[in-house]
Scaffold this motif. Structure first.
Motif: not given
Length: 143
Positions: A67-74
């Motif tokens: 995650p280079i920037s921000g967030s997310f779910d995998v």
């Protein structure tokens, strides 16, 4: 690298160099950080709110998501179990082995997902339907 289940998969630390003068940090991927030679690098960005990416598995290719920037779910799925990882620190990445279904969702505004792959794009390496993925996993367990 032979994972039996998604429960064997964990986030990996990327070497982090902290600037003693407070000018920001630097993370480096070189030498033995990844268990493969880098063949392709790409990134996902401007993902609209509520959108899902991924929705596939690879037969042979390995991928490392950062995650280079921000967030997310995998959400990872080995055919029997699922495990969700929230990626939100640029010095931690997720190494996804071959034969694991993945979906990316819950992208924050401005999120950027960098993907470092062990292979160049090859359509025949992709498993794009979940039914085909289940058949692939079934044939693997018999061999």
């Amino acid at each position: 690298m032979n994972y039996k289940s998604v429960h064997d998969i964990t986030l990996l630390n990327i070497p982090k160099i902290i600037d003693p003068e407070g000018r920001g940090n630097l993370s480096v991927i070189e030498k033995d950080v990844l268990p493969y030679a880098i063949k392709r690098v790409y990134y996902l960005y401007d993902v609209p709110s509520g959108s899902t990416r991924g929705g596939h598995a690879h037969k042979e290719q390995l991928e490392f998501l950062i995650p280079i920037s921000g967030s997310f779910d995998v959400i990872l799925d080995d055919g029997s179990h699922k495990k969700t990882f929230t990626l939100n620190q640029p010095y931690k990445g997720l190494l996804i082995p071959k034969g694991i279904w993945r979906e990316l969702q819950n992208f924050s505004s401005g999120a950027i997902c960098l993907v470092i792959s062990s292979g160049e794009f090859l359509e025949s390496d992709y498993i794009r339907s979940y039914d085909s993925f289940q058949l692939f996993k079934g044939s693997q367990s018999k061999s």
